[in-house]
Scaffold this motif. Structure first.
Motif, short mmCIF file in Angstrom:
data_model
loop_
_atom_site.label_atom_id
_atom_site.label_comp_id
_atom_site.label_asym_id
_atom_site.label_seq_id
_atom_site.Cartn_x
_atom_site.Cartn_y
_atom_site.Cartn_z
N ALA A 28 -20.72 -6.61 63.62
CA ALA A 28 -20.82 -5.18 63.92
C ALA A 28 -20.02 -4.79 65.16
O ALA A 28 -20.18 -3.69 65.67
CB ALA A 28 -22.28 -4.80 64.12
N THR A 311 -22.27 0.08 63.60
CA THR A 311 -23.09 -0.47 62.52
C THR A 311 -22.20 -0.98 61.40
O THR A 311 -21.26 -0.33 61.00
CB THR A 311 -24.04 0.61 61.96
OG1 THR A 311 -24.90 1.06 63.01
CG2 THR A 311 -24.89 0.05 60.83
N CYS A 313 -22.63 -3.01 57.56
CA CYS A 313 -23.56 -3.47 56.53
C CYS A 313 -22.80 -4.18 55.42
O CYS A 313 -21.62 -3.92 55.18
CB CYS A 313 -24.34 -2.29 55.93
SG CYS A 313 -25.47 -1.49 57.09
N CYS A 345 -27.47 -5.63 57.52
CA CYS A 345 -26.86 -4.73 58.50
C CYS A 345 -27.05 -5.24 59.92
O CYS A 345 -28.11 -5.79 60.26
CB CYS A 345 -27.47 -3.33 58.41
SG CYS A 345 -27.13 -2.45 56.87
N ASN A 346 -26.02 -5.05 60.73
CA ASN A 346 -26.09 -5.24 62.17
C ASN A 346 -25.87 -3.88 62.81
O ASN A 346 -24.83 -3.25 62.62
CB ASN A 346 -25.02 -6.22 62.64
CG ASN A 346 -25.29 -7.62 62.16
OD1 ASN A 346 -26.31 -8.21 62.49
ND2 ASN A 346 -24.39 -8.16 61.36
N ALA A 347 -26.88 -3.40 63.55
CA ALA A 347 -26.79 -2.11 64.22
C ALA A 347 -27.08 -2.34 65.69
O ALA A 347 -28.24 -2.43 66.10
CB ALA A 347 -27.78 -1.12 63.62
#
Length: 469
Positions: A28, A311, A313, A345-347
């Motif tokens: 991300a 973000t 995903c 996801c990486n947020a």
């Protein structure tokens, strides 16, 4: 009457750690934290080596962090692995060049930077930065003995092109309120021709609470392949032992392999895009000293990369089939066919994975309930907290039988099952590769047939060791 092996297997499958659903940091575009927080992050990332060792983004992010900590030799090896898995990671190429320069090979570092600068998708601000770095490298005298880096490059290149492994081992001690996964009801109601008959369940069929010890080990090995793909092998073994309910001791084994291949560039220009994977998995469960369950699974899936700000995903979709065997009750054997979908996801510092499976389990012969429609949803969330890592794992499951389960239960009604399992875990690094942890677990299963209502709570503390490179 007792709960059948299939129901027991389903309950044990809902326990935390029975599947791998990790979303790995690094994809991300996370920034490195402030200098005072980097050592704690390094320990936290090391603890994810088994789950994430086959992810290029994770390897690149961890390599950049080790670069910042001055551990350039370790960083170079991780960055080499990241680039073998995903040669298009421009950021990893730049970090790798910095590691090479710090290790005394500015010529190789400059060659790496020129390769990045020649790419048409590199934005102008980055081109300016690369030009400054190249001028600085070209002005430096080469450090170290002639040929020293080339010898290291040959050694690490050969090593990076081969297998790379990581592993974890954890020991947990705690208490469990329902070691034998017994029903919550103390009575059994049978529907007989003359009317309902109510019987008290014997003590051995009621929930057994007590202390327990868990031993859990896992390993993963990755070998990059030509064209940006990778072959991954993994194994997972876990056991539970309780002095107060030895008949409920169990051992789970799982092993498999996954072949991944990139399908094309990402829409953002730098990095990998869609990928396809084909996997095979075998699993076994021994319960109370006897073989209870075996299964072989084949999966095929495809995923995509979607970026938006900080973000990123990866949605996915696929097919799967599984052959299920119950050695002590062959009439329960079945074949499962279904669809799967996911979203990882990486947020920022949060990592979230959503995984869905739905399909039908077809009986090989006559079995109670006949064909089963099954669906399960798994949600995993993790984030750093107070120098450690907090995680939550929620598993939701639904099953509906096509036929009546038994004429003695609710006049032959078709069984419906709903189950929710939740685990909260916090781990804190205490030394490189070592962390302490604590977990709270809750499981609740409801059914229209009271015999299948189950409730349990557990608490564990322990220590985990992680090894990997």
């Amino acid at each position: 009457m007792r709960i059948g092996p299939s129901a027991l297997v389903a309950v044990l499958a809902a326990l935390p750690g029975s599947g791998a659903w990790a979303a790995c940091p690094g994809d991300a575009g996370e920034r490195l934290p402030a200098p005072g927080e980097r050592q704690a992050l390094a320990s936290s990332l090391a603890a994810l080596a088994t789950e994430c060792g086959g992810h290029a983004g994770y390897l690149a992010y961890r390599g950049a962090l080790l670069n910042a900590l001055g551990r350039h030799d370790q960083a170079a090896l991780l960055l080499e692995q990241a680039l073998l898995l995903d040669p298009g990671l421009a950021g990893a190429q730049i970090d790798y060049a910095e590691a090479l320069a710090a290790l005394g090979d500015p010529a190789s570092a400059a060659a790496m930077l020129r390769d990045v600068a020649s790419r048409p998708d590199v934005p102008a601000p980055l081109q300016s930065r690369l030009a400054r770095m190249l001028r600085a490298l070209e002005a430096r005298p080469r450090a170290g003995a002639p040929g020293a880096r080339s010898a290291r490059a040959d050694e690490n290149g050969e090593r990076a092109a081969g297998w790379h492994g990581t592993g974890t081992l954890a020991l947990k001690l705690g208490t469990d309120g329902n070691l034998n996964n017994a029903p919550t009801s103390t009575v059994l109601t049978l529907t007989l021709p003359g009317g309902d008959a109510v019987f008290q369940l014997a003590d051995r069929f009621r929930p057994r609470a007590g202390a327990a010890a868990r031993l859990e080990g896992a390993g993963q090995w990755v070998r990059p392949t030509e064209g940006g793909g990778a072959l991954q092998l993994y194994a997972d073994a876990r056991s539970r032992t309780s002095p107060s309910a030895s008949e409920a001791n169990y051992r789970q084994l799982q092993a498999g392999g996954v072949w991944n291949t990139a399908l094309g560039p990402s829409r953002a220009g730098i990095g990998s895009g869609a990928a396809a994977s084909l996997g095979v998995n075998i699993s076994q469960l021994r319960y109370g000293g006897a073989d209870l369950y075996r299964a072989e699974r084949l999966t095929a899936s495809r995923d995509w990369r979607v970026r938006g700000g900080r973000t990123e995903c990866r949605p996915s979709a696929g097919l799967e089939g599984e052959s299920r065997h119950y050695p002590s009750a062959a009439e329960l054997d079945g074949r499962f066919f279904g669809l799967n979908a996911g979203l990882a996801c990486n947020a920022g510092v949060n990592r979230v994975v959503l995984a869905l499976r739905a399909g039908v389990d077809i009986a090989r012969a006559e079995r109670p309930g006949g064909k089963q429609r099954q669906a399960d949803l798994r949600l995993v969330w993790q984030r750093p907290l107070a120098g450690g890592r907090l995680g939550a794992d929620l598993h939701w499951y639904r099953q509906r039988d096509a036929d009546g389960y038994s004429p003695l239960l609710d006049n032959g009604a078709a069984r419906r099952i709903g189950r929710a399992a939740l685990s909260l875990e916090y781990s804190y690094p205490i030394a490189p590769g070592w962390s302490v942890l604590g977990s709270l677990e809750r499981l609740e299963q409801r059914s229209n047939l009271g015999l299948f209502d189950i409730f349990g709570r557990a608490f564990y503390v322990g220590v985990r060791w992680t090894s990997g490179r």
